[in-house]
Design a protein around this motif. Structure first.
Motif, PDB file in Angstrom:
ATOM      1  N   ASP A 191       0.845  -1.182   0.000  1.00 14.16           N
ATOM      2  CA  ASP A 191       0.000   0.000   0.000  1.00 14.16           C
ATOM      3  C   ASP A 191       0.890   1.245   0.000  1.00 14.16           C
ATOM      4  N   CYS A 192       0.424   2.326  -0.601  1.00 13.13           N
ATOM      5  CA  CYS A 192       1.252   3.534  -0.628  1.00 13.13           C
ATOM      6  C   CYS A 192       0.398   4.788  -0.508  1.00 13.13           C
ATOM      7  N   LEU A 193       1.009   5.823   0.025  1.00 15.25           N
ATOM      8  CA  LEU A 193       0.385   7.138   0.149  1.00 15.25           C
ATOM      9  C   LEU A 193       0.812   7.973  -1.052  1.00 15.25           C
ATOM     10  N   VAL A 194      -0.151   8.342  -1.885  1.00 14.21           N
ATOM     11  CA  VAL A 194       0.116   9.036  -3.143  1.00 14.21           C
ATOM     12  C   VAL A 194      -0.235  10.517  -3.014  1.00 14.21           C
ATOM     13  N   THR A 195       0.638  11.351  -3.537  1.00 10.17           N
ATOM     14  CA  THR A 195       0.322  12.770  -3.694  1.00 10.17           C
ATOM     15  C   THR A 195       0.150  13.065  -5.177  1.00 10.17           C
ATOM     16  N   ALA A 196      -1.006  13.585  -5.548  1.00  8.58           N
ATOM     17  CA  ALA A 196      -1.273  13.981  -6.934  1.00  8.58           C
ATOM     18  C   ALA A 196      -1.285  15.496  -7.002  1.00  8.58           C
ATOM     19  N   ARG A 197      -0.401  16.051  -7.832  1.00 11.25           N
ATOM     20  CA  ARG A 197      -0.311  17.507  -8.002  1.00 11.25           C
ATOM     21  C   ARG A 197      -0.904  17.878  -9.362  1.00 11.25           C
ATOM     22  N   PHE A 198      -1.762  18.866  -9.356  1.00 11.84           N
ATOM     23  CA  PHE A 198      -2.461  19.292 -10.565  1.00 11.84           C
ATOM     24  C   PHE A 198      -1.907  20.636 -11.035  1.00 11.84           C
ATOM     25  N   TYR A 199      -1.694  20.733 -12.347  1.00 14.81           N
ATOM     26  CA  TYR A 199      -1.182  21.951 -12.962  1.00 14.81           C
ATOM     27  C   TYR A 199      -2.052  22.314 -14.161  1.00 14.81           C
ATOM     28  N   CYS A 200      -1.951  23.556 -14.584  1.00 15.00           N
ATOM     29  CA  CYS A 200      -2.622  23.978 -15.811  1.00 15.00           C
ATOM     30  C   CYS A 200      -1.766  25.033 -16.486  1.00 15.00           C
ATOM     31  N   SER A 201      -1.725  25.005 -17.801  1.00 17.74           N
ATOM     32  CA  SER A 201      -0.883  25.943 -18.531  1.00 17.74           C
ATOM     33  C   SER A 201      -1.493  26.242 -19.893  1.00 17.74           C
ATOM     34  N   SER A 202      -1.211  27.428 -20.423  1.00 13.25           N
ATOM     35  CA  SER A 202      -1.522  27.720 -21.816  1.00 13.25           C
ATOM     36  C   SER A 202      -0.581  26.906 -22.691  1.00 13.25           C
TER      37      SER A 202
ATOM     38  N   TRP B  66       6.952  21.969 -20.761  1.00 12.28           N
ATOM     39  CA  TRP B  66       6.018  22.242 -19.694  1.00 12.28           C
ATOM     40  C   TRP B  66       6.398  23.489 -18.895  1.00 12.28           C
ATOM     41  N   MET B  67       5.442  24.400 -18.753  1.00  5.89           N
ATOM     42  CA  MET B  67       5.614  25.618 -17.960  1.00  5.89           C
ATOM     43  C   MET B  67       4.506  25.633 -16.910  1.00  5.89           C
ATOM     44  N   PRO B  68       4.672  24.874 -15.824  1.00 10.77           N
ATOM     45  CA  PRO B  68       3.554  24.601 -14.931  1.00 10.77           C
ATOM     46  C   PRO B  68       3.095  25.784 -14.101  1.00 10.77           C
ATOM     47  N   LYS B  69       1.779  25.872 -13.948  1.00  6.66           N
ATOM     48  CA  LYS B  69       1.136  26.798 -13.028  1.00  6.66           C
ATOM     49  C   LYS B  69       0.265  25.948 -12.116  1.00  6.66           C
ATOM     50  N   VAL B  70       0.601  25.928 -10.841  1.00  7.67           N
ATOM     51  CA  VAL B  70      -0.011  24.989  -9.908  1.00  7.67           C
ATOM     52  C   VAL B  70      -1.487  25.319  -9.680  1.00  7.67           C
ATOM     53  N   VAL B  71      -2.319  24.263  -9.700  1.00  2.47           N
ATOM     54  CA  VAL B  71      -3.727  24.376  -9.362  1.00  2.47           C
ATOM     55  C   VAL B  71      -3.957  23.930  -7.923  1.00  2.47           C
TER      56      VAL B  71
ATOM     57  N   THR C 223     -10.456  32.238 -13.310  1.00  2.33           N
ATOM     58  CA  THR C 223      -9.836  32.605 -12.039  1.00  2.33           C
ATOM     59  C   THR C 223      -8.386  32.164 -11.988  1.00  2.33           C
ATOM     60  N   HIS C 224      -8.119  30.944 -12.494  1.00  2.00           N
ATOM     61  CA  HIS C 224      -6.756  30.408 -12.461  1.00  2.00           C
ATOM     62  C   HIS C 224      -5.798  31.290 -13.261  1.00  2.00           C
ATOM     63  N   PHE C 225      -6.141  31.604 -14.486  1.00  2.00           N
ATOM     64  CA  PHE C 225      -5.222  32.369 -15.332  1.00  2.00           C
ATOM     65  C   PHE C 225      -5.127  33.826 -14.881  1.00  2.00           C
ATOM     66  N   ALA C 226      -6.203  34.352 -14.292  1.00  2.00           N
ATOM     67  CA  ALA C 226      -6.169  35.731 -13.793  1.00  2.00           C
ATOM     68  C   ALA C 226      -5.146  35.881 -12.673  1.00  2.00           C
ATOM     69  N   LYS C 227      -4.911  34.814 -11.893  1.00  2.00           N
ATOM     70  CA  LYS C 227      -3.917  34.883 -10.818  1.00  2.00           C
ATOM     71  C   LYS C 227      -2.526  35.176 -11.354  1.00  2.00           C
ATOM     72  N   PHE C 228      -2.284  34.812 -12.608  1.00  2.00           N
ATOM     73  CA  PHE C 228      -0.971  35.019 -13.217  1.00  2.00           C
ATOM     74  C   PHE C 228      -0.984  36.210 -14.185  1.00  2.00           C
ATOM     75  N   GLY C 229      -2.067  36.996 -14.128  1.00  2.00           N
ATOM     76  CA  GLY C 229      -2.172  38.172 -14.981  1.00  2.00           C
ATOM     77  C   GLY C 229      -2.403  37.832 -16.440  1.00  2.00           C
ATOM     78  N   LEU C 230      -3.042  36.680 -16.701  1.00  2.00           N
ATOM     79  CA  LEU C 230      -3.225  36.207 -18.068  1.00  2.00           C
ATOM     80  C   LEU C 230      -4.709  36.095 -18.412  1.00  2.00           C
TER      81      LEU C 230
ATOM     82  N   PHE D 281      -2.247  19.012 -16.335  1.00  2.00           N
ATOM     83  CA  PHE D 281      -1.104  18.125 -16.147  1.00  2.00           C
ATOM     84  C   PHE D 281      -1.155  17.618 -14.718  1.00  2.00           C
ATOM     85  N   VAL D 282      -0.910  16.326 -14.523  1.00  2.00           N
ATOM     86  CA  VAL D 282      -0.934  15.724 -13.191  1.00  2.00           C
ATOM     87  C   VAL D 282       0.353  14.950 -12.957  1.00  2.00           C
TER      88      VAL D 282
END
Length: 252
Positions: free
Chosen positions: A41-52, A57-62, A87-94, A103-104
């Protein structure tokens, strides 16, 4: 299945449907199905990103979620990350782009992610392009995208644009002539049919546009899939890519 259409990335508990573009102001819940191929058994961390769109890859963390996966099991956790495109892209001024990518990264102490961020070759990563471009016959489609220099090579790259096989069940594929696929430099207006060579230092970012001239005889309901790819002559594998789905909807 192509690497940029990962069915394990879930939007409101379902894989992304290219026929249903996301509302930029609507909130969706992002999650992911993960399979534990090991005996523990394992403890998994899933990190979510989104990018134009970008060939590397130029990740912007979700956000991220952590959950347990039993040995040999495949699960979709009850936890999810909320995402609103505008809302996500506005945080980066985009502004919210018409085309963007989820991306995960799934990692665990027993089987840590490698840090390559290569969804095409590394099972720790998944990518899902969002949005199909809807066009009329004879229309010109322009897609902005970024490229960047990477460590570990001589900085010489080839950026290419080509049509690839359509793999969805719906829609009749249409063909785009190779001379109707161009990559242009938005600062100079220079265009190249098919591909363009360039030199980029590590971390240097260069903007381009993919320009697609849709044939006048393309039929409403027909579809095409294109691939924007960044490669290095010294490497056997491309260093990154952007997938593009085009759907003909009729005359405007």
């Amino acid at each position: 299945m192509v690497f940029y259409e990962c069915p394990s990335i879930l939007l409101d508990d379902s894989p992304y449907d290219p026929s249903s573009p996301l509302d930029p102001d609507a909130t969706v819940k992002l999650s992911v199905k993960v399979k534990n191929r090991g005996d523990l058994d394992c403890l998994v961390t899933a990190r979510f990103y989104c990018s134009s769109p970008a060939t590397t890859w130029m990740p912007k963390v979700v956000g991220s979620i952590t959950f347990t996966v039993k040995a040999g099991a495949t699960i979709k956790p009850e936890k999810a990350v909320e995402f609103t495109p505008a809302t996500h892209f506005a945080k980066f001024g985009l502004p919210t782009p018409d085309h963007f990518c989820f991306f995960v990264e799934a990692t665990t102490s027993l089987d840590p992610a490698s840090g390559t961020y290569q969804a095409k070759y590394d099972r720790h990563y998944g990518q899902q392009n969002v949005s199909s471009h809807q066009v009329a016959p004879g229309q010109q489609l322009v897609i902005p995208f970024d490229t960047s220099g990477l460590p570990g090579n001589d900085g010489h790259y080839l950026i290419s644009l080509r049509q690839i096989e359509w793999q969805h069940g719906e829609g009749e594929p249409f063909s785009i002539p190779s001379d109707s696929l161009r990559i242009t430099d938005p600062t100079t207006g220079d265009g190249h049919v098919g591909s363009i060579p360039l030199t980029l230092q590590w971390g240097e970012i260069k903007a381009f546009q993919a320009v697609i001239d849709v044939p006048d005889n393309a039929q409403p309901g027909s579809v095409a899939r294109l691939l924007i790819e960044q490669s290095n002559p010294e490497l056997e594998k491309p260093v990154g890519a952007v997938g593009v789905n085009v759907v003909v909807i009729g005359q405007e």
